[in-house]
Write a protein that holds these residues in place. Structure first.
Motif, PDB file in Angstrom:
ATOM      1  N   THR A 241      10.019 -28.255  -5.955  1.00 33.59           N
ATOM      2  CA  THR A 241      10.763 -27.011  -6.069  1.00 33.59           C
ATOM      3  C   THR A 241      11.450 -26.710  -4.737  1.00 33.59           C
ATOM      4  OG1 THR A 241       9.099 -26.186  -7.620  1.00 33.59           O
ATOM      5  CG2 THR A 241      10.581 -24.555  -6.621  1.00 33.59           C
ATOM      6  N   VAL A 242      12.657 -26.201  -4.806  1.00 30.04           N
ATOM      7  CA  VAL A 242      13.425 -25.864  -3.605  1.00 30.04           C
ATOM      8  C   VAL A 242      13.189 -24.402  -3.246  1.00 30.04           C
ATOM      9  CG1 VAL A 242      15.722 -25.756  -2.574  1.00 30.04           C
ATOM     10  CG2 VAL A 242      15.175 -27.565  -4.218  1.00 30.04           C
ATOM     11  N   ALA A 243      12.789 -24.159  -2.006  1.00 30.73           N
ATOM     12  CA  ALA A 243      12.678 -22.798  -1.493  1.00 30.73           C
ATOM     13  C   ALA A 243      13.984 -22.425  -0.805  1.00 30.73           C
ATOM     14  CB  ALA A 243      11.517 -22.691  -0.511  1.00 30.73           C
ATOM     15  N   ARG A 244      14.357 -21.147  -0.897  1.00 28.35           N
ATOM     16  CA  ARG A 244      15.590 -20.671  -0.268  1.00 28.35           C
ATOM     17  C   ARG A 244      15.287 -19.475   0.622  1.00 28.35           C
ATOM     18  NH1 ARG A 244      17.178 -23.178  -4.897  1.00 28.35           N
ATOM     19  NH2 ARG A 244      19.115 -24.386  -4.743  1.00 28.35           N
ATOM     20  N   ALA A 245      15.924 -19.460   1.794  1.00 22.48           N
ATOM     21  CA  ALA A 245      15.720 -18.370   2.736  1.00 22.48           C
ATOM     22  C   ALA A 245      17.059 -18.018   3.369  1.00 22.48           C
ATOM     23  CB  ALA A 245      14.721 -18.773   3.818  1.00 22.48           C
ATOM     24  N   GLU A 246      17.456 -16.746   3.285  1.00 20.58           N
ATOM     25  CA  GLU A 246      18.684 -16.304   3.940  1.00 20.58           C
ATOM     26  C   GLU A 246      18.508 -16.397   5.444  1.00 20.58           C
ATOM     27  OE1 GLU A 246      19.911 -12.484   2.629  1.00 20.58           O
ATOM     28  OE2 GLU A 246      20.050 -13.061   0.514  1.00 20.58           O
ATOM     29  N   PHE A 247      19.553 -16.926   6.101  1.00 24.48           N
ATOM     30  CA  PHE A 247      19.478 -17.145   7.544  1.00 24.48           C
ATOM     31  C   PHE A 247      20.866 -16.939   8.108  1.00 24.48           C
ATOM     32  CE2 PHE A 247      18.784 -19.573  11.481  1.00 24.48           C
ATOM     33  CZ  PHE A 247      17.511 -19.144  11.829  1.00 24.48           C
ATOM     34  N   GLY A 248      21.103 -15.776   8.726  1.00 25.49           N
ATOM     35  CA  GLY A 248      22.454 -15.462   9.176  1.00 25.49           C
ATOM     36  C   GLY A 248      23.387 -15.475   7.982  1.00 25.49           C
ATOM     37  N   PRO A 249      24.557 -16.119   8.112  1.00 25.65           N
ATOM     38  CA  PRO A 249      25.489 -16.183   6.984  1.00 25.65           C
ATOM     39  C   PRO A 249      25.163 -17.277   5.967  1.00 25.65           C
ATOM     40  CG  PRO A 249      26.437 -17.285   8.875  1.00 25.65           C
ATOM     41  CD  PRO A 249      25.126 -16.710   9.340  1.00 25.65           C
ATOM     42  N   GLY A 250      24.089 -18.000   6.197  1.00 25.23           N
ATOM     43  CA  GLY A 250      23.754 -19.124   5.335  1.00 25.23           C
ATOM     44  C   GLY A 250      22.467 -18.938   4.564  1.00 25.23           C
ATOM     45  N   VAL A 251      22.180 -19.926   3.710  1.00 21.87           N
ATOM     46  CA  VAL A 251      20.953 -19.961   2.920  1.00 21.87           C
ATOM     47  C   VAL A 251      20.291 -21.319   3.142  1.00 21.87           C
ATOM     48  CG1 VAL A 251      19.922 -19.814   0.628  1.00 21.87           C
ATOM     49  CG2 VAL A 251      21.952 -18.438   1.173  1.00 21.87           C
ATOM     50  N   ILE A 252      19.114 -21.317   3.754  1.00 19.69           N
ATOM     51  CA  ILE A 252      18.361 -22.550   3.974  1.00 19.69           C
ATOM     52  C   ILE A 252      17.759 -23.003   2.655  1.00 19.69           C
ATOM     53  CG2 ILE A 252      16.347 -23.566   5.098  1.00 19.69           C
ATOM     54  CD1 ILE A 252      16.822 -21.628   7.427  1.00 19.69           C
ATOM     55  N   CYS A 253      17.931 -24.283   2.320  1.00 22.41           N
ATOM     56  CA  CYS A 253      17.348 -24.885   1.119  1.00 22.41           C
ATOM     57  C   CYS A 253      16.412 -25.998   1.570  1.00 22.41           C
ATOM     58  CB  CYS A 253      18.432 -25.452   0.210  1.00 22.41           C
ATOM     59  SG  CYS A 253      19.702 -24.256  -0.272  1.00 22.41           S
ATOM     60  N   VAL A 254      15.121 -25.862   1.244  1.00 22.92           N
ATOM     61  CA  VAL A 254      14.108 -26.757   1.791  1.00 22.92           C
ATOM     62  C   VAL A 254      12.946 -26.849   0.816  1.00 22.92           C
ATOM     63  CG1 VAL A 254      12.903 -24.909   3.036  1.00 22.92           C
ATOM     64  CG2 VAL A 254      12.858 -27.252   3.951  1.00 22.92           C
ATOM     65  N   ARG A 255      12.137 -27.881   0.928  1.00 26.66           N
ATOM     66  CA  ARG A 255      10.994 -27.996   0.030  1.00 26.66           C
ATOM     67  C   ARG A 255      10.054 -26.800   0.218  1.00 26.66           C
ATOM     68  NH1 ARG A 255       6.046 -30.670   1.806  1.00 26.66           N
ATOM     69  NH2 ARG A 255       6.095 -31.181   4.018  1.00 26.66           N
ATOM     70  N   ASP A 256       9.314 -26.485  -0.830  1.00 27.58           N
ATOM     71  CA  ASP A 256       8.570 -25.224  -0.841  1.00 27.58           C
ATOM     72  C   ASP A 256       7.095 -25.361  -0.502  1.00 27.58           C
ATOM     73  OD1 ASP A 256       7.616 -26.501  -3.100  1.00 27.58           O
ATOM     74  OD2 ASP A 256       7.779 -24.754  -4.414  1.00 27.58           O
ATOM     75  N   ASN A 257       6.634 -26.553  -0.108  1.00 31.32           N
ATOM     76  CA  ASN A 257       5.185 -26.723   0.072  1.00 31.32           C
ATOM     77  C   ASN A 257       4.825 -27.393   1.392  1.00 31.32           C
ATOM     78  OD1 ASN A 257       6.160 -29.270  -0.580  1.00 31.32           O
ATOM     79  ND2 ASN A 257       4.450 -29.812  -1.891  1.00 31.32           N
ATOM     80  N   ASP A 258       5.612 -27.143   2.445  1.00 34.62           N
ATOM     81  CA  ASP A 258       5.297 -27.775   3.721  1.00 34.62           C
ATOM     82  C   ASP A 258       4.133 -27.059   4.394  1.00 34.62           C
ATOM     83  OD1 ASP A 258       6.647 -26.025   6.243  1.00 34.62           O
ATOM     84  OD2 ASP A 258       7.486 -25.649   4.259  1.00 34.62           O
ATOM     85  N   LEU A 259       3.479 -27.768   5.285  1.00 31.88           N
ATOM     86  CA  LEU A 259       2.251 -27.295   5.914  1.00 31.88           C
ATOM     87  C   LEU A 259       2.478 -26.085   6.814  1.00 31.88           C
ATOM     88  CD1 LEU A 259      -0.727 -28.126   5.946  1.00 31.88           C
ATOM     89  CD2 LEU A 259      -0.212 -29.604   7.890  1.00 31.88           C
ATOM     90  N   ASP A 260       3.667 -25.974   7.420  1.00 31.21           N
ATOM     91  CA  ASP A 260       3.937 -24.893   8.367  1.00 31.21           C
ATOM     92  C   ASP A 260       4.790 -23.769   7.797  1.00 31.21           C
ATOM     93  OD1 ASP A 260       2.396 -25.853  10.395  1.00 31.21           O
ATOM     94  OD2 ASP A 260       4.025 -26.716  11.565  1.00 31.21           O
ATOM     95  N   GLN A 261       5.006 -23.763   6.464  1.00 28.96           N
ATOM     96  CA  GLN A 261       5.716 -22.674   5.791  1.00 28.96           C
ATOM     97  C   GLN A 261       7.070 -22.391   6.461  1.00 28.96           C
ATOM     98  OE1 GLN A 261       2.584 -19.623   5.894  1.00 28.96           O
ATOM     99  NE2 GLN A 261       2.106 -20.099   3.757  1.00 28.96           N
ATOM    100  N   PHE A 262       7.908 -23.413   6.468  1.00 31.87           N
ATOM    101  CA  PHE A 262       9.184 -23.323   7.166  1.00 31.87           C
ATOM    102  C   PHE A 262      10.058 -22.200   6.619  1.00 31.87           C
ATOM    103  CE2 PHE A 262      13.556 -24.391   8.108  1.00 31.87           C
ATOM    104  CZ  PHE A 262      13.509 -24.888   9.394  1.00 31.87           C
ATOM    105  N   ALA A 263      10.191 -22.109   5.297  1.00 32.44           N
ATOM    106  CA  ALA A 263      11.068 -21.088   4.712  1.00 32.44           C
ATOM    107  C   ALA A 263      10.583 -19.687   5.058  1.00 32.44           C
ATOM    108  CB  ALA A 263      11.156 -21.271   3.199  1.00 32.44           C
ATOM    109  N   ALA A 264       9.285 -19.468   4.994  1.00 31.88           N
ATOM    110  CA  ALA A 264       8.745 -18.152   5.328  1.00 31.88           C
ATOM    111  C   ALA A 264       8.982 -17.821   6.793  1.00 31.88           C
ATOM    112  CB  ALA A 264       7.254 -18.102   4.998  1.00 31.88           C
ATOM    113  N   THR A 265       8.800 -18.799   7.673  1.00 30.01           N
ATOM    114  CA  THR A 265       9.060 -18.576   9.096  1.00 30.01           C
ATOM    115  C   THR A 265      10.534 -18.256   9.333  1.00 30.01           C
ATOM    116  OG1 THR A 265       7.314 -20.148   9.649  1.00 30.01           O
ATOM    117  CG2 THR A 265       8.823 -19.548  11.410  1.00 30.01           C
TER     118      THR A 265
END
Length: 469
Positions: A241-265
């Motif tokens: 599943t792809v996680a999405r996180a708004e970041f400035g004018p963009g939207v980060i698209c990244v895997r949703d189950n990484d160990l360091d919770q990249f999207a949440a950070t």
């Protein structure tokens, strides 16, 4: 409409050249990344190899869909075999000693052979021979050992200069002993070209359920490991599943189950990026990015093709187990203590911090693609580069070369280049500020492509190449 230039970036010149050549032959971004993964398994074997695993993120320019593929290592033991105790070694990074374990019991089920084939099958367009051929040729000739790798090798020699690795990573010193491989000397893995010949002719089965795969299982089990033929036959590449996180004018698209919770950070970090004061930024970064100093060897590659498709992949071997067959070094993921944060069951994937990603605009147009290497430094390295490119509008080359920081539970580590105001602000906050004398691979290795072109990390000896029409 923003379009990114057709280009590649990777952690080694030979890896990048393989990707560029595949793009020039009409290959897709996924073709180029598949070829660069294999080339990295020849030229960047301090960090990765066919015995490891990883992740890939693919952007389809026509549909604007993002796909995340999981070809990371799995836990062995489906046939009920229990591993013997692994052999503990001591590895020092600078002044910090870190415990690791090697040997057959540290070897997890490899995913790279299946992952590269799946990436090519789903998103590639060139014949398979054009994907494997560049790596096969590199394996035949060998590749120059970069200065950055030679500097790192003594730190990890306890894991790398074992078994067949003695001949690969060391040379006679002229006085009856041996020294580690030096800058510019030839890195060559005996038998790897023949292994890649079989991979070219028979696909991933050659290295999993075929004769070579069975021989590798035998080598691991002879050294006390739990890897079985059942484990190899049961392995499958997965789509996440792809996680999405708004970041400035963009939207980060990244895997949703990484160990360091990249999207949440990224979401937490984005909330404080409006303040461009360097000291305030540094304080916010230190809070958002604090994490244990975990060391996992990885490498990353990225490509954008002429049609606007993008692909980024990060892959790893751990430090290596000391178990070899046919020029392939077995991973040591089960010996990476910092990855063992929960009970592991046979057949399940091991956890990982790797997060190759793309960034789109709100309508789904591509703004950025890339990834980072370096265990717990993946998250801070990549987020600092993203901030400089996506939020501040700096070029990828400038953003990757800029000084970085990383925050561990007991210190904030800074590369040279942070101003006195930043250092004073962090010190006033009670932080133990550690100022490094130079840029080092400790702070992560980044490979990215933005609208201003590609960039590869000088900390790893990387190379970025733009495809000119």
């Amino acid at each position: 409409m923003i379009t990114l230039p057709a280009s590649v970036a990777a952690g080694h010149p030979a890896t990048a050249a393989a990707g560029r050549d595949i793009l020039q032959q009409g290959g897709s971004a996924a073709d180029a990344v598949a070829g660069m993964i294999l080339a990295g398994c020849v030229s960047e074997t301090l960090f990765t190899g066919l015995g490891g695993g990883g992740f890939a993120t693919v952007y389809d320019a026509v549909t604007r869909q993002v796909h995340c593929l999981d070809f990371f290592v799995a836990v062995p033991g489906l046939d009920g075999t229990l591993p013997a105790p692994a052999r503990d070694i001591k590895v020092a990074f600078g002044d910090v000693e870190v415990p690791y374990a090697v040997g057959g019991p540290s070897v997890a089920v490899p995913g790279t052979p299946s992952g590269v084939a799946a990436l090519h099958t789903r998103f590639g367009r060139l014949p398979w021979a054009q994907i494997v051929g560049p790596a096969r040729d590199l394996a035949e000739s060998g590749t120059p050992f970069p200065m950055q790798h030679a500097v790192l090798l003594p730190d990890v020699a306890a894991a790398m200069v074992l078994g067949d690795g003695i001949a690969v990573y060391s040379r006679p010193d002229g006085s009856g002993g041996r020294r580690t491989l030096g800058p510019g000397e030839l890195l060559h893995h005996e038998g790897l070209a023949q292994t890649l010949d079989d991979y070219l002719n028979d696909g991933p089965d050659a290295l999993t359920t075929g004769a070579r795969g069975r021989a590798f299982v035998d080598a691991v089990r002879a050294d006390g490991g739990a890897l079985s033929e059942m484990d190899m036959a049961s392995y499958r590449v997965r789509e996440l599943t792809v996680a999405r996180a708004e970041f400035g004018p963009g939207v980060i698209c990244v895997r949703d189950n990484d160990l360091d919770q990249f999207a949440a950070t990224a979401r937490v970090l984005a909330s404080g990026l409006a303040d461009t004061d360097p000291a305030a930024r540094a304080r916010h970064l230190a809070t958002a990015l604090r994490a244990p100093a975990v060391r996992t060897e990885t490498t990353t590659v990225v490509a954008v093709d002429a049609d606007g498709n993008a692909c980024a992949a990060t892959h790893s071997l751990g430090l290596g187990s000391g178990v070899w067959y046919g020029g392939v070094h077995g991973n040591s993921m089960l010996g990476e203590g910092e990855l063992l944060r929960a009970e592991l069951r046979p057949g399940e994937r091991m956890p990982s911090m790797m997060v190759p990603l793309v960034v789109t605009d709100p309508a789904g147009g591509l703004l950025f693609a890339g990834g980072a290497a370096g265990g717990s430094r993946i998250r801070p390295a990549l987020l600092q580069v993203l901030t400089r490119v996506i939020v501040d509008g700096r070029s990828p080359a400038e953003a990757v070369a800029a000084p970085r920081m990383t925050a561990t539970p007991d210190a904030v580590h800074l590369e040279p280049g942070f101003g006195a105001g930043v250092i004073a602000a962090l010190t006033d906050d009670g932080e133990n500020v550690v100022q490094w004398p130079e840029q080092r691979p400790f702070f992560g290795g980044v490979a990215v492509i933005g609208r201003d072109g590609p960039a590869a990390d000088p900390r790893r000896g990387g190379l970025a190449l733009r495809l000119h029409p």
